[in-house]
Design a protein around this motif. Structure first.
Motif, PDB file in Angstrom:
ATOM      1  N   ASN A  80      40.541  47.783  52.151  1.00  0.00           N
ATOM      2  CA  ASN A  80      40.342  48.177  51.350  1.00  0.00           C
ATOM      3  C   ASN A  80      40.281  46.653  50.131  1.00  0.00           C
ATOM      4  O   ASN A  80      39.707  47.313  49.069  1.00  0.00           O
ATOM      5  N   PHE A  81      40.667  45.723  50.795  1.00  0.00           N
ATOM      6  CA  PHE A  81      41.245  44.911  49.467  1.00  0.00           C
ATOM      7  C   PHE A  81      39.948  43.883  48.884  1.00  0.00           C
ATOM      8  O   PHE A  81      39.323  43.495  47.813  1.00  0.00           O
ATOM      9  N   PRO A  82      38.874  43.240  50.287  1.00  0.00           N
ATOM     10  CA  PRO A  82      37.615  43.731  49.531  1.00  0.00           C
ATOM     11  C   PRO A  82      36.978  43.899  48.769  1.00  0.00           C
ATOM     12  O   PRO A  82      36.440  43.577  47.448  1.00  0.00           O
ATOM     13  N   VAL A  83      37.346  45.391  48.914  1.00  0.00           N
ATOM     14  CA  VAL A  83      35.957  46.489  47.954  1.00  0.00           C
ATOM     15  C   VAL A  83      36.992  46.680  46.730  1.00  0.00           C
ATOM     16  O   VAL A  83      36.178  46.072  45.597  1.00  0.00           O
ATOM     17  N   ARG A  84      38.451  46.482  46.694  1.00  0.00           N
ATOM     18  CA  ARG A  84      39.078  46.421  45.624  1.00  0.00           C
ATOM     19  C   ARG A  84      38.554  45.369  44.734  1.00  0.00           C
ATOM     20  O   ARG A  84      39.367  45.800  43.753  1.00  0.00           O
ATOM     21  N   ASN A  85      38.235  44.369  45.330  1.00  0.00           N
ATOM     22  CA  ASN A  85      38.816  43.123  43.923  1.00  0.00           C
ATOM     23  C   ASN A  85      37.642  43.249  42.983  1.00  0.00           C
ATOM     24  O   ASN A  85      37.133  42.248  42.226  1.00  0.00           O
ATOM     25  N   ARG A  86      36.594  44.159  43.472  1.00  0.00           N
ATOM     26  CA  ARG A  86      35.135  43.924  42.482  1.00  0.00           C
ATOM     27  C   ARG A  86      36.237  44.925  41.156  1.00  0.00           C
ATOM     28  O   ARG A  86      35.436  44.507  40.111  1.00  0.00           O
ATOM     29  N   LEU A  87      37.108  45.560  41.196  1.00  0.00           N
ATOM     30  CA  LEU A  87      37.689  46.627  40.021  1.00  0.00           C
ATOM     31  C   LEU A  87      38.580  45.327  39.564  1.00  0.00           C
ATOM     32  O   LEU A  87      38.405  45.055  38.207  1.00  0.00           O
ATOM     33  N   ILE A  88      39.031  44.295  39.739  1.00  0.00           N
ATOM     34  CA  ILE A  88      39.942  42.745  38.811  1.00  0.00           C
ATOM     35  C   ILE A  88      38.899  42.680  38.331  1.00  0.00           C
ATOM     36  O   ILE A  88      39.452  42.205  37.110  1.00  0.00           O
ATOM     37  N   SER A  89      38.071  42.136  39.454  1.00  0.00           N
ATOM     38  CA  SER A  89      36.772  41.617  38.153  1.00  0.00           C
ATOM     39  C   SER A  89      36.408  42.058  36.980  1.00  0.00           C
ATOM     40  O   SER A  89      36.356  41.383  35.942  1.00  0.00           O
ATOM     41  N   GLY A  90      36.094  43.300  37.542  1.00  0.00           N
ATOM     42  CA  GLY A  90      34.976  44.215  36.664  1.00  0.00           C
ATOM     43  C   GLY A  90      35.975  44.526  35.558  1.00  0.00           C
ATOM     44  O   GLY A  90      35.643  44.594  34.029  1.00  0.00           O
ATOM     45  N   LEU A  91      37.841  44.944  35.504  1.00  0.00           N
ATOM     46  CA  LEU A  91      38.406  44.933  34.382  1.00  0.00           C
ATOM     47  C   LEU A  91      38.109  43.377  33.294  1.00  0.00           C
ATOM     48  O   LEU A  91      39.020  43.484  32.067  1.00  0.00           O
ATOM     49  N   SER A  92      38.073  42.335  34.331  1.00  0.00           N
ATOM     50  CA  SER A  92      38.163  41.303  33.641  1.00  0.00           C
ATOM     51  C   SER A  92      37.175  40.224  32.704  1.00  0.00           C
ATOM     52  O   SER A  92      36.119  40.631  33.185  1.00  0.00           O
ATOM     53  N   CYS A  93      37.822  39.634  31.378  1.00  0.00           N
ATOM     54  CA  CYS A  93      36.652  38.739  30.551  1.00  0.00           C
ATOM     55  C   CYS A  93      36.345  37.494  31.894  1.00  0.00           C
ATOM     56  O   CYS A  93      35.185  36.979  31.618  1.00  0.00           O
ATOM     57  N   ALA A  94      37.574  37.248  32.949  1.00  0.00           N
ATOM     58  CA  ALA A  94      36.830  36.014  33.331  1.00  0.00           C
ATOM     59  C   ALA A  94      37.915  35.846  34.689  1.00  0.00           C
ATOM     60  O   ALA A  94      38.823  36.827  34.477  1.00  0.00           O
ATOM     61  N   THR A  95      37.433  35.635  35.575  1.00  0.00           N
ATOM     62  CA  THR A  95      38.023  35.353  36.722  1.00  0.00           C
ATOM     63  C   THR A  95      38.823  34.046  36.635  1.00  0.00           C
ATOM     64  O   THR A  95      37.601  33.029  37.257  1.00  0.00           O
ATOM     65  N   ILE A  96      40.141  33.803  37.196  1.00  0.00           N
ATOM     66  CA  ILE A  96      40.632  32.552  37.558  1.00  0.00           C
ATOM     67  C   ILE A  96      41.116  32.531  39.152  1.00  0.00           C
ATOM     68  O   ILE A  96      42.092  33.281  39.718  1.00  0.00           O
ATOM     69  N   VAL A  97      40.714  31.083  39.812  1.00  0.00           N
ATOM     70  CA  VAL A  97      40.803  31.100  40.958  1.00  0.00           C
ATOM     71  C   VAL A  97      41.253  30.138  41.125  1.00  0.00           C
ATOM     72  O   VAL A  97      41.140  28.957  40.739  1.00  0.00           O
ATOM     73  N   MET A  98      42.440  30.268  42.051  1.00  0.00           N
ATOM     74  CA  MET A  98      43.912  28.897  42.139  1.00  0.00           C
ATOM     75  C   MET A  98      44.148  27.778  43.278  1.00  0.00           C
ATOM     76  O   MET A  98      43.630  26.691  43.703  1.00  0.00           O
ATOM     77  N   GLU A  99      43.412  29.210  43.966  1.00  0.00           N
ATOM     78  CA  GLU A  99      43.063  27.806  45.720  1.00  0.00           C
ATOM     79  C   GLU A  99      42.828  29.265  46.489  1.00  0.00           C
ATOM     80  O   GLU A  99      42.446  30.733  46.603  1.00  0.00           O
ATOM     81  N   GLY A 100      42.447  28.977  47.887  1.00  0.00           N
ATOM     82  CA  GLY A 100      42.069  29.648  48.659  1.00  0.00           C
ATOM     83  C   GLY A 100      41.351  29.267  49.488  1.00  0.00           C
ATOM     84  O   GLY A 100      40.423  28.076  49.327  1.00  0.00           O
ATOM     85  N   ASP A 101      40.929  29.398  50.890  1.00  0.00           N
ATOM     86  CA  ASP A 101      40.165  28.919  52.224  1.00  0.00           C
ATOM     87  C   ASP A 101      38.793  29.676  51.371  1.00  0.00           C
ATOM     88  O   ASP A 101      38.119  30.708  50.357  1.00  0.00           O
ATOM     89  N   GLU A 102      37.410  29.384  52.040  1.00  0.00           N
ATOM     90  CA  GLU A 102      35.800  29.837  51.366  1.00  0.00           C
ATOM     91  C   GLU A 102      36.129  31.503  52.438  1.00  0.00           C
ATOM     92  O   GLU A 102      34.957  31.926  52.104  1.00  0.00           O
TER      93      GLU A 102
END
Length: 207
Positions: A80-102
């Motif tokens: 569910n979560f990878p699919v959900r992520n498009r909503l987080i970015s779509g609601l936003s003017c910008a996405t900020i990534v702090m950390e994570g692996d590839e």
């Protein structure tokens, strides 16, 4: 916490996933100054995930929104979560990534943002550090490198000055990060930094 805290003061609405770690901390940073936040779930609206973030969810809905595209009762399945992520970015003017692996969800969200024509920002990290793979890769592929909230504000102050205004950054009382996270019962992988009081440079205060 600091980034979200400062952006919220400037007028931004923080959108995140309410997960353990950075997601919850980002939402807490905005709530610490009484600003609106939006949390997007990967489960049904009646299934708080993680369950430990029920207090955080209650505080968000007082002045913001918690929502989902999934039917009530839907469990927090991993797909569910990878699919959900498009909503987080779509609601936003910008996405900020702090950390994570590839292969992290942060990279998925950033790619969604790029497809949606949104701005992508990333904090650089140490080469060789697994948690820096995502941000360094994104920067290498064209994401904007930032080191502070001020970098984000300056990117938008000409296009949406009425909504993201550096003039709103006023000196205010000290906030204690750990106390805020404890009060909201936010689950973190590691303890936060020592008590922090934001400081503004002259550049932050300028028109």
């Amino acid at each position: 916490f600091k980034l979200s805290h400062v952006l919220a003061l400037a007028g931004a609405v923080i959108v995140s996933g309410m997960a353990k770690g950075i997601d919850g901390v980002a939402l807490a940073g905005a709530l610490s100054v009484g600003k609106s936040t939006v949390a997007v779930l990967g489960s049904g609206i009646d299934v708080c995930y993680p369950a430990a973030h029920k207090t955080l969810a209650r505080e968000i809905v007082k002045n913001g929104c918690v929502f989902t595209e999934y039917c009530p009762g839907t469990p927090p399945n991993s797909q569910n979560f990878p699919v959900r992520n498009r909503l987080i970015s779509g609601l936003s003017c910008a996405t900020i990534v702090m950390e994570g692996d590839e292969r992290s969800g942060a990279v998925i969200t950033a790619r969604c943002a790029q497809k949606q024509g949104r701005k992508v920002f990333a904090f650089p990290g140490n080469v060789g550090n697994t948690n820096s793979q995502a941000t360094n890769l994104l920067i290498k592929n064209g994401a904007s490198l930032i080191t502070s909230a001020d970098d984000v504000i300056r990117c938008f102050d000409k296009t949406i000055p009425a909504r993201l205004n550096p003039f709103k950054l006023e000196v205010h009382p000290q906030y204690r990060i750990n106390e805020t996270l404890d009060a909201l019962e936010v689950v973190c992988a590691t303890s936060a930094e020592a008590p922090w009081s934001p400081t503004w440079t002259s550049a932050t205060r300028r028109a």
